[in-house]
Write an enzyme that holds these catalytic residues in place. Structure first.
Site, mmCIF file in Angstrom:
data_model
loop_
_atom_site.group_PDB
_atom_site.id
_atom_site.type_symbol
_atom_site.label_atom_id
_atom_site.label_comp_id
_atom_site.label_asym_id
_atom_site.label_seq_id
_atom_site.Cartn_x
_atom_site.Cartn_y
_atom_site.Cartn_z
ATOM 1 C CG PHE A 170 65.356 73.086 117.683
ATOM 2 C CD1 PHE A 170 65.457 72.383 118.870
ATOM 3 C CD2 PHE A 170 65.767 72.467 116.512
ATOM 4 C CE1 PHE A 170 65.966 71.092 118.897
ATOM 5 C CE2 PHE A 170 66.284 71.178 116.522
ATOM 6 C CZ PHE A 170 66.382 70.487 117.708
ATOM 7 C CG ASN A 172 66.696 73.603 113.190
ATOM 8 O OD1 ASN A 172 66.040 74.294 113.954
ATOM 9 N ND2 ASN A 172 66.170 72.621 112.482
ATOM 10 C CE LYS A 173 62.847 76.278 113.603
ATOM 11 N NZ LYS A 173 63.209 74.898 113.973
ATOM 12 C CB THR A 174 67.107 83.077 112.567
ATOM 13 O OG1 THR A 174 66.221 82.583 111.572
ATOM 14 C CG2 THR A 174 67.927 84.219 112.004
#
Length: 219
Positions: A170, A172-174
């Protein structure tokens, strides 16, 4: 997004491979497997889809119990409830914010089939003790690595300790694919089961033959 994203998207459009069978999905799976001790990787439409497929492919069913932490995103409990299994919610360690091993031990019963260990904010759970508990009680360990791509425990990547592990991409992930996820499996039999379920229950070697109810969980 400042690398080759636009170039790759343009390539997909110009070659008409804009869905799940393009070269980039299989390449992503291959690279992800290489990174994680060559465990079998399966790209999916979201981390939530990955958690659900993990539960389903491991054979967890109605009235089975799955131990989960009380501090995590709703996708964890939802994935258990999708299969009408019973989520057993336990507290987290106040210092680490990850699932408390002592609380797990108190809540294991004959109906316990799995533990979902969430590496919250990239902070690994107590994986050595979790593996010992799972081995002793003959239950599955599912690692939720949604926020932990690249995190290490005892100098080993998280996701390589459990029976399977789920990652999220998603925004907002790494790393991100916008929406998307990945499951990696220790045993090939669970990988092949999840691969069939991911594609509407369609058999790999017999196209449009659907042996069971599946899902549209392709990336």
């Amino acid at each position: 997004l400042e690398g080759n994203e636009a170039k790759y998207l343009s390539d997909c459009i110009s070659t008409n491979w804009i869905s799940s069978r393009g070269k980039y999905v299989s390449r992503f799976e291959k690279d992800f497997s290489f990174l994680h001790k060559n465990r079998k990787s399966l790209a999916v439409s979201s981390g939530t889809a990955g958690l659900h497929l993990a539960i389903k492919s491991l054979g967890i069913k109605e009235n089975d119990e799955v131990i989960i932490p009380n501090f995590t995103f709703a996708a964890v409990i939802n994935s258990v409830l999708y299969e009408r299994a019973k989520p057993v919610i336990v507290d987290v360690d106040k210092n680490k914010w990850t699932i408390d091993v002592k609380e797990i031990i108190k809540n294991i019963t004959k109906k316990t089939k799995a533990i979902i260990a969430v590496h919250i904010y990239g902070n690994p759970c107590d994986l050595i003790n979790l593996k010992k508990i799972c081995k002793k009680n003959k239950i599955f360990l599912i690692e939720d690595c949604a926020e932990a791509i690249g995190s290490k425990y005892n100098n080993k990547l998280v996701g390589t300790f459990g029976d399977c592990a789920v990652f999220s991409f998603f925004a907002n992930k790494t790393i991100s694919t916008g929406e998307g996820g990945m499951i990696i499996f220790k045993e090939k039999k669970y990988y092949h089961r999840a691969k069939i379920l991911r594609d509407h229950g369609m058999l790999e070697k017999k196209k449009y033959y659907h042996k069971e109810i599946g899902f549209n969980y392709r990336m």
